[in-house]
Design a protein around this motif. Sequence first.
Motif, PDB file in Angstrom:
ATOM      1  N   ARG A 345      41.778  61.772  78.102  1.00 56.64           N
ATOM      2  CA  ARG A 345      42.946  62.334  78.803  1.00 56.64           C
ATOM      3  C   ARG A 345      43.319  63.702  78.239  1.00 56.64           C
ATOM      4  N   VAL A 356      50.418  68.052  85.643  1.00 58.25           N
ATOM      5  CA  VAL A 356      51.636  67.507  85.003  1.00 58.25           C
ATOM      6  C   VAL A 356      51.548  65.972  84.987  1.00 58.25           C
ATOM      7  N   PRO A 357      52.221  65.339  84.003  1.00 55.22           N
ATOM      8  CA  PRO A 357      52.141  63.873  83.945  1.00 55.22           C
ATOM      9  C   PRO A 357      52.903  63.218  85.094  1.00 55.22           C
ATOM     10  N   GLN A 358      52.199  62.399  85.854  1.00 49.59           N
ATOM     11  CA  GLN A 358      52.841  61.688  86.955  1.00 49.59           C
ATOM     12  C   GLN A 358      53.233  60.280  86.506  1.00 49.59           C
ATOM     13  N   ALA A 359      52.347  59.641  85.731  1.00 50.50           N
ATOM     14  CA  ALA A 359      52.609  58.274  85.272  1.00 50.50           C
ATOM     15  C   ALA A 359      53.374  58.308  83.954  1.00 50.50           C
ATOM     16  N   LEU A 360      54.127  57.247  83.702  1.00 52.54           N
ATOM     17  CA  LEU A 360      54.979  57.202  82.507  1.00 52.54           C
ATOM     18  C   LEU A 360      54.146  57.236  81.231  1.00 52.54           C
ATOM     19  N   ASP A 361      53.031  56.495  81.192  1.00 46.59           N
ATOM     20  CA  ASP A 361      52.243  56.488  79.950  1.00 46.59           C
ATOM     21  C   ASP A 361      51.633  57.854  79.672  1.00 46.59           C
ATOM     22  N   ASP A 362      51.334  58.598  80.722  1.00 43.12           N
ATOM     23  CA  ASP A 362      50.823  59.964  80.565  1.00 43.12           C
ATOM     24  C   ASP A 362      51.887  60.858  79.927  1.00 43.12           C
ATOM     25  N   LEU A 363      53.130  60.671  80.390  1.00 41.54           N
ATOM     26  CA  LEU A 363      54.246  61.454  79.845  1.00 41.54           C
ATOM     27  C   LEU A 363      54.442  61.132  78.363  1.00 41.54           C
ATOM     28  N   GLU A 366      51.828  62.818  76.279  1.00 39.52           N
ATOM     29  CA  GLU A 366      52.085  64.259  76.127  1.00 39.52           C
ATOM     30  C   GLU A 366      53.207  64.509  75.132  1.00 39.52           C
ATOM     31  N   HIS A 428      61.255  70.200  80.440  1.00 33.68           N
ATOM     32  CA  HIS A 428      61.028  69.316  81.580  1.00 33.68           C
ATOM     33  C   HIS A 428      61.057  67.844  81.213  1.00 33.68           C
ATOM     34  N   PRO A 430      62.071  64.390  81.277  1.00 33.54           N
ATOM     35  CA  PRO A 430      62.969  63.837  82.291  1.00 33.54           C
ATOM     36  C   PRO A 430      64.308  63.381  81.718  1.00 33.54           C
ATOM     37  N   ARG A 431      64.300  62.876  80.493  1.00 37.71           N
ATOM     38  CA  ARG A 431      65.568  62.469  79.874  1.00 37.71           C
ATOM     39  C   ARG A 431      65.838  63.367  78.672  1.00 37.71           C
TER      40      ARG A 431
ATOM     41  N   ARG B 324      44.286  64.317  88.132  1.00 42.79           N
ATOM     42  CA  ARG B 324      44.984  63.717  86.993  1.00 42.79           C
ATOM     43  C   ARG B 324      45.300  62.262  87.310  1.00 42.79           C
ATOM     44  N   MET B 344      58.946  61.442  90.045  1.00 43.99           N
ATOM     45  CA  MET B 344      57.708  60.680  89.856  1.00 43.99           C
ATOM     46  C   MET B 344      57.997  59.429  89.021  1.00 43.99           C
ATOM     47  N   GLU B 345      56.953  58.611  88.807  1.00 44.62           N
ATOM     48  CA  GLU B 345      57.128  57.424  87.956  1.00 44.62           C
ATOM     49  C   GLU B 345      57.571  57.831  86.550  1.00 44.62           C
ATOM     50  N   SER B 346      57.071  58.979  86.079  1.00 39.75           N
ATOM     51  CA  SER B 346      57.446  59.472  84.754  1.00 39.75           C
ATOM     52  C   SER B 346      58.883  59.988  84.735  1.00 39.75           C
ATOM     53  N   GLU B 347      59.561  59.972  85.869  1.00 41.89           N
ATOM     54  CA  GLU B 347      60.917  60.490  86.079  1.00 41.89           C
ATOM     55  C   GLU B 347      60.960  62.015  86.117  1.00 41.89           C
ATOM     56  N   PRO B 366      52.246  65.059  92.513  1.00 40.74           N
ATOM     57  CA  PRO B 366      52.668  66.419  92.158  1.00 40.74           C
ATOM     58  C   PRO B 366      51.651  67.418  92.710  1.00 40.74           C
ATOM     59  N   ASN B 369      48.827  68.484  90.562  1.00 44.26           N
ATOM     60  CA  ASN B 369      47.761  67.550  90.183  1.00 44.26           C
ATOM     61  C   ASN B 369      46.656  67.400  91.227  1.00 44.26           C
TER      62      ASN B 369
END
Lengths: 477, 375
Positions: A345, A356-363, A366, A428, A430-431, B324, B344-347, B366, B369
């Motif tokens: 990855r 950019v990370p779309q899935a939570l585990d990707d985020l 990162e 960026h 998200p929280r 991605r 997105m799922e990652s928020e 996105p 991606n």
Amino acid sequence: MSENGKVRAIVATDCGSTTTKAILIKLVDGEYRLIVRGEAPTTVEAPFEDVTRGVLNAIREVEELSGHEVLDGETIIHPNDGERGVDLYLSTSSAGGGLQMMVAGVVMSMTAESAERAALGAGAIVMDALASNDGRLAHEKIERIRHLRPDMILLSGGIDGGTVTHVVELGQVISAADPKPRLGTGYNLPIIYAGNVDARDEVEKLLGDKTALDMVDNLRPVLERENLGPARDKIHDLFMEHVMAQAPGYNKLMGWTDAPIMPTPAAVGSIIETIAKRQDIEVVGVDIGGATTDVFSVFQDTFNRTVSANLGMSYSVSNVLAEAGIENVMRWVPFELPELEVRNRIKNKMIRPTTVPQALDDLKLEQAIAREALRLAFEQHKSFAVGLKGVQQERTISDAFSQSASGETLVNMMELDLLVGSGGVLSHAPRRQQAAMMLIDGFLPEGITRLAVDSIFMMPQLGVLAEVHERSSRRTA
Amino acid sequence: MAHAYTPGLRVAELTVLRKVRRLPIKGEVLVAKGDAVTSDTIVARTHLPGNVQLVNVASKLGLPPEDLPGVMVKKEGDAVEKGEPIATTKGFFGLFKSNVPSPCDGSLENISTVTGQVILREPPTPIQIDAYVDGQVVEVMEGEGVAIETVGTFIQGIFGVGGEKTGDVRVAVANAGEVLDASKLDDSMKGQIVIGGSHVTWDGLQKAMKVGAAGVVVGGFDDPDLKRLLGKDLGVAITGHEDVTTTLILTEGFGEIAMAHGTFDLLKKREGRKASINGATQIRAGVIRPEIVIPVVEERDKLQEETTGEATGLEIGSSIRVIREPYFGRLGEVTQLPNELQKMESESMVRVLEVRFEDGSEALLPRANVEMIEH
């Protein structure tokens, strides 16, 4: 500008190595307000090779999101007529993927290593260190220079008054390579000579005509002492004035802006310095980008900046893994992920840097890498903060074996009042608490420290705006 | 209309390509404008100054550097042979003489009375460059090199290792999703460019090297295997000079990712033809991607005016590939390009597009991606 001289609408862009960010600031009810921000991939690469494409795309996004018309085709509407256009257009830039240098010295463990330290201290990625005794044939060195296409070469070698032949030999290798800059073709490659002063005439003869040659004081005037400051300062100057200005399309962009384009780190540094001065506090700031991580600090009224050119979240992301090690990255990941998956990855992020990370585990992955990038960049900053100051830049032979300047660093985490984070992964997040955790884990503040994050990622733009129109920058910030 | 810039790697069935071939230093160009060349035609050559050997004669003889001229038997500019004495002490009444032999053939270039070093230069090394691709010389840069033009298929990879190689295209898998392992490689692939599907295993790559394949072109490869291959963790992607016998080109990325059908089908169509490949990659501004060039000069008259994604950008109906997780490698068609940022799922709040995949399923992605598929 409107008829009463007031600035009513401002667009500012920041051309990063990965992403170009645009913000729109408008005068609303007598106050300057950030209306919207937009971004688009930076376009210094083929097929576009024109930074202005990304700028136009980012501004178009601002237009679409705000409904405020800024562009007429590919021209910025100027001035604002109450309905459309802007009164000021400003830009910063760090496009170019960081500063990539080659260094050369006579003996690998001596002058070549000193040259490497000077280049690293100036924020460069050292692509290769050439030395008379590095075991490579002259034509291999020549090929290497041509293949790597560095932004700049730092040539050192010999103590003052010592032998000139070896350093001249290196000059011959560089001259034979006739290196071409990687960005643009209309200028000569900058070369800094920081070796034996007695060899200057010979080096001038070899390189004076075919390169943009600058001479500075020898970085190893005697064997027992390093003098890295002059070479490091010259690297900074040349990068800002020469290399960055060659990024494709940069000249066109310069014609659009109402003020000179500022290098991103300088703009961020200016904002950090302003905050520290205004509030009389000790501040650390960080801007974590795609190719580089810049750390700024103000302690005891002294401003310091370092650029970790090989630590970043896209172009350099793989290098973070290589330097930190996989265990250090994975300690921040709250779930099991096989090493193979992690490595693949990270490499995919490196080869496709704009995703950019779309899935939570990707985020989460990162953000784990970001913690390590921040930690490593701050370690570099702490050891170089001292080196940037006057006489302390000079090292003794005993320091030559250690990169650290422990005990002498100005950075004092107990005294730190404010820690400011900027850059895609922080801005960026998200929280907001994710950004806070990255800063805490990366910097390990010790006393009472306020945390701040540039949540809309506009420190660079505000930095340049502060130079031109301080009121709007202060109000927006 | 939403306009989005989305970079895509170039995959062109038929295009005009121009390759500049330059000497590392000035030399002699051996071909003329208009000449037809093949990939192995030597187009230019030069002599690089020989390697330099430093011998600290003063220290070897235990003398102060300033005494060097008195003991040197060879002068600056003299030719030397390996083993021949370059310096001799007078000894004690002609006895107990000490010699310093030359470590190489060449010439004595410099005697330094400051350091006591003697510089010997080996004979010049001839260097020549070939045409790399079959084609025609369209420009001669006097003393520097040439530009070669050819017509053919051009495919850019995403990452590569190893330098320029040529060989016939040989497809070793049945489809773009098949893994290339050792069982699919044999001695008949010596000197060929072997095309795999979604992945090449470590054993597969080792076998390719063992049978002497010139190159392997495949969808994906694992990073731990790259580390084994290079002997180090690759930090910054600058490749092309690795000492590998088989050049490796990835078309999609790291992991197991089916090669894009367009790319695979094109390579299959060109099976048996000679290809020139280069794994050199630099991922940064002024990017260099690995490439596969397959000259098909006889189809020159079929050339049409090229269109690229630049003019239009992403539009509804554009063909895209996801680059991605979690849909990495999937192909689809853009169905919507909403202006508003979406979560997105990652928020993360990002600009998105809606896509319909080949199997009819739909997803929100996105915009950053995906890449446009350009043909």
